[in-house]
Design a protein around this motif. Structure first.
Motif, short mmCIF file in Angstrom:
data_model
loop_
_atom_site.label_atom_id
_atom_site.label_comp_id
_atom_site.label_asym_id
_atom_site.label_seq_id
_atom_site.Cartn_x
_atom_site.Cartn_y
_atom_site.Cartn_z
N PHE A 23 0.85 -1.19 0.00
CA PHE A 23 0.00 0.00 0.00
C PHE A 23 0.89 1.24 0.00
CE2 PHE A 23 -2.78 2.67 3.09
CZ PHE A 23 -3.34 3.38 2.04
N GLU A 25 0.34 5.35 -0.04
CA GLU A 25 -0.57 6.50 0.00
C GLU A 25 0.23 7.80 -0.13
OE1 GLU A 25 -3.08 6.54 3.47
OE2 GLU A 25 -4.11 8.37 2.85
N ILE A 27 0.89 10.28 1.75
CA ILE A 27 0.80 10.62 3.17
C ILE A 27 2.23 10.71 3.69
CG2 ILE A 27 0.60 8.17 3.79
CD1 ILE A 27 -1.02 8.87 6.20
N GLY A 70 -6.15 4.85 0.99
CA GLY A 70 -6.17 5.67 2.17
C GLY A 70 -7.11 6.89 2.10
N CYS A 71 -7.12 7.57 3.20
CA CYS A 71 -7.96 8.76 3.31
C CYS A 71 -7.67 9.74 2.18
CB CYS A 71 -7.72 9.44 4.65
SG CYS A 71 -8.38 8.50 6.02
N TRP A 93 -4.13 14.98 4.45
CA TRP A 93 -3.35 14.94 5.69
C TRP A 93 -2.71 16.28 6.02
CZ3 TRP A 93 -4.38 10.95 8.58
CH2 TRP A 93 -4.82 9.78 7.96
N ASN A 173 -12.82 4.56 0.31
CA ASN A 173 -11.93 4.14 1.38
C ASN A 173 -12.52 4.57 2.72
OD1 ASN A 173 -9.12 3.35 2.50
ND2 ASN A 173 -9.45 5.39 3.34
N GLU A 174 -12.62 3.65 3.63
CA GLU A 174 -13.10 3.94 5.00
C GLU A 174 -14.30 4.88 4.95
OE1 GLU A 174 -9.82 4.93 7.63
OE2 GLU A 174 -9.10 2.87 7.54
N HIS A 245 -10.27 -3.16 7.10
CA HIS A 245 -9.00 -2.67 7.67
C HIS A 245 -8.86 -3.15 9.11
CE1 HIS A 245 -8.85 1.04 4.75
NE2 HIS A 245 -8.77 -0.14 4.13
N TYR A 247 -5.80 -2.44 12.01
CA TYR A 247 -4.49 -2.11 12.57
C TYR A 247 -4.47 -2.70 13.98
CZ TYR A 247 -3.69 1.15 8.73
OH TYR A 247 -3.48 1.69 7.49
N GLU A 298 -5.71 -2.74 4.34
CA GLU A 298 -4.78 -2.04 5.24
C GLU A 298 -4.64 -2.89 6.50
OE1 GLU A 298 -5.47 2.18 5.97
OE2 GLU A 298 -6.25 2.40 3.93
N TRP A 302 0.54 0.09 14.54
CA TRP A 302 0.45 1.55 14.51
C TRP A 302 1.01 2.05 15.84
CZ3 TRP A 302 -3.62 4.17 11.10
CH2 TRP A 302 -3.46 5.56 11.10
N ALA A 348 0.24 -1.91 5.50
CA ALA A 348 0.28 -0.43 5.50
C ALA A 348 1.47 0.03 6.35
CB ALA A 348 -1.02 0.13 6.06
N GLN A 349 2.37 0.79 5.73
CA GLN A 349 2.46 1.11 4.32
C GLN A 349 3.87 0.75 3.87
OE1 GLN A 349 0.80 4.71 2.90
NE2 GLN A 349 -0.78 4.80 4.47
N LEU A 354 3.99 3.84 9.16
CA LEU A 354 3.39 2.69 9.84
C LEU A 354 4.27 1.44 9.68
CD1 LEU A 354 -0.37 3.49 9.15
CD2 LEU A 354 1.00 4.05 11.14
O1 AHR Z 1 -2.72 4.20 6.60
C1 AHR Z 1 -3.00 5.44 7.18
C2 AHR Z 1 -4.50 5.72 7.19
O2 AHR Z 1 -5.11 4.78 8.02
C3 AHR Z 1 -5.21 5.58 5.87
O3 AHR Z 1 -5.17 6.71 5.11
C4 AHR Z 1 -6.61 5.30 6.29
O4 AHR Z 1 -7.31 4.54 5.33
C5 AHR Z 1 -6.46 4.60 7.63
O5 AHR Z 1 -7.29 5.15 8.57
#
Ligand code: AHR
Length: 486
Positions: A23, A25, A27, A70-71, A93, A173-174, A245, A247, A298, A302, A348-349, A354
């Motif tokens: 993954f 993103e 970010i 991702g977001c 972000w 996504n989410e 997802h 984490y 994902e 974290w 991720a990622q 992360l």
């Molecule tokens: O991986 C970081 C963020 O975590 C992603 O953008 C989102 O999809 C999740 O909440």
């Protein structure tokens, strides 16, 4: 002594190579710092992408790379990332890290990255802030054959006459959170609408093989699965995956964790199995199990902020120890053992963020212990998973995580010793099948489970390869991971 029974020839199914997906993103330092250094950079690069990273990644045969979030995906306009004079925009972000999106990497650059590393692209489309027509246009731009549509001609003008091969598309996504804060019923209806349009453009482009994935649940929140699945079961022309997802979170400091915190994180990671089973039960209860597999797009640890080498400059950048490697080993074993349910997974990622495989900044570049796990497990991709039974495996703190597979007459057994205290002696057993006397054992272990690689000491944690005799017991070091090949 623990015995690991390999229950040949009972196969659990084929392990989709895509379970070993990644993954990337827009970010923090994933693209700008990590992957993308720019074409004019003095850092060795291939058309702007960090050469060392491309080469290391290619070596572990990444089957698929998810992008652009991702977001981030839910405010991304693909038109910003094609052609000349690309605009600078606030990134999803930006409120967290004050970075702006320069759009230097857009559709063409991402597709080139996939080609360089040998992975298939998995594009996450924005359904929160773009219209269905704009997403349809993105698919048209990527998929329509050369010289057909106006957007195919625009793609050609931008340097790529042939269509891009994008076999996987995510719609949102989410969407229970950052992606529109929707109720499951609202999203389920949106998915039905969007997927009809997607199907139409896919079919027009002669790409009926494309898989469409819907936004799935967050961790243990099964209300999303309960809310969406009946609406898709009632009428859904195309849904290939439920993109959930999980984490497993944190337990103490990223590096200086206690032994109890090792156990805690391993326990949290091990709950992936429960999440798979509970979601699968709901999917099956709606008779969707043959259409809609699980896509864990994902997953990972974290940890607390600011523990990576950039010391907080890159959002969510964290160091990665043998504990993270064990979480990866354990999670991939779970996916292998549930390969009848899991279609794809994306850790991720990829870099500087992360649960990453790489850390990079300017000319510095290292692989993390998690990279080595993906290396040790490569042989599982596309292999037949075989059932394993471990005797004397009843307490988590003293147990083994195991999966096994066969391909082209070769067996691969991957074992994680979840104990932070004790080495474990293991003998391989079969029910009547003779084991050969020669094999290779690859070991990823360190004296201290907190061990990790740094820019100053890039090989503190590496893999040792030796010959071994599968008919004789082996020792799996505490907090260590082995891959047995024979
Ligand atoms: O991986 C970081 C963020 O975590 C992603 O953008 C989102 O999809 C999740 O909440």
């Amino acid at each position: 002594m623990k015995k690991v029974y390999l229950v040949y020839p009972k196969t659990l199914g084929t392990i989709a190579p895509e379970i070993y997906g990644h993954f990337s993103e827009h970010i923090g330092g994933v693209f700008y710092d990590g992957l993308w250094v720019g074409k004019d950079s003095e850092i060795p690069n291939i058309n702007g992408f960090r050469k060392d990273l491309v080469e290391k990644l290619r070596a572990i045969h990444p089957p698929v790379l998810r992008w652009p979030g991702g977001c981030f995906a839910e405010t991304y306009d693909w038109r910003d990332g094609i052609g000349e004079n690309r605009p600078v925009r606030p990134n999803w972000w930006t409120e967290n890290d004050h970075r702006y999106e320069t759009n230097e990497v857009g559709t063409h650059e991402f597709m080139e990255l996939c080609e360089l590393i040998g992975a298939k692209p998995y594009v996450a489309a924005n359904i929160t802030s773009l219209t269905p027509q704009e997403i349809r246009n993105w698919m048209d731009y990527c998929l329509s054959p050369r010289g057909t549509t106006t957007l195919a001609l625009e793609r050609e003008k931008n340097g790529h006459p042939e269509p891009f091969d994008v076999p996987y598309w995510g719609l949102g996504n989410e969407n229970w959170g950052g992606g529109g804060n929707m109720r499951p019923e609202t999203y389920a209806d949106e998915y039905r609408r969007m997927s009809m349009l997607a199907r139409n453009v896919m079919n027009g482009a002669g790409r009926r093989d494309i898989e469409l994935y819907a936004c799935g649940s967050n961790g243990f929140d099964y209300s999303w699965t309960h809310g969406t699945m009946p609406i898709w079961a009632e009428s859904s022309k195309i849904i290939n995956g439920f993109a959930m997802h999980y984490y497993c979170g944190k337990a103490g400091d990223t590096v200086n964790f206690t032994d109890a915190e090792w156990d805690q994180l391993i326990y949290q990671a091990n709950r992936m199995e429960e999440i798979i089973l509970r979601n699968w039960n709901i999917i099956s209860a709606h008779n969707m199990q043959d259409k809609c597999k699980l896509v864990v797009d994902e997953w990972g640890c974290w940890h607390p902020e600011g523990t990576g080498p950039s010391k907080g400059y890159n959002l969510f950048e964290q160091q990665s120890t043998m504990r993270d490697a064990m979480v990866a080993a354990l999670t991939l074993n779970i996916f292998n053992n549930h390969c009848d349910k899991v279609r794809m997974a994306n850790v991720a990622q990829l870099v500087n963020n992360l649960h990453c495989l790489f850390l990079a900044g300017e000319e510095n570049f290292i692989v993390t212990p998690t990279y080595h796990v993906f290396d040790l497990y490569q042989g599982h991709q596309g292999a037949n998973a075989i059932e394993t039974i471990v005797t004397d495996n009843d307490t988590l703190a003293e147990s083994l995580s195991v999966s096994a597979s066969t391909k082209d007459g070769k067996t691969l057994v991957t074992i994680g010793n979840l104990s932070v205290h004790n080495d474990v002696e293991v003998s391989l057993e079969t029910l009547g099948v003779a084991l050969p006397a020669n094999g290779k054992i690859k070991t990823l272990a360190a004296d201290d489970p907190r061990a990790h690689n740094t820019f100053d000491n890039p090989e503190a944690v590496t893999v040792k390869v030796c010959d071994f005799d599968p008919t004789k017991p082996i020792t799996v070091p505490k907090a260590g991971i082995v891959a047995l090949e024979f």
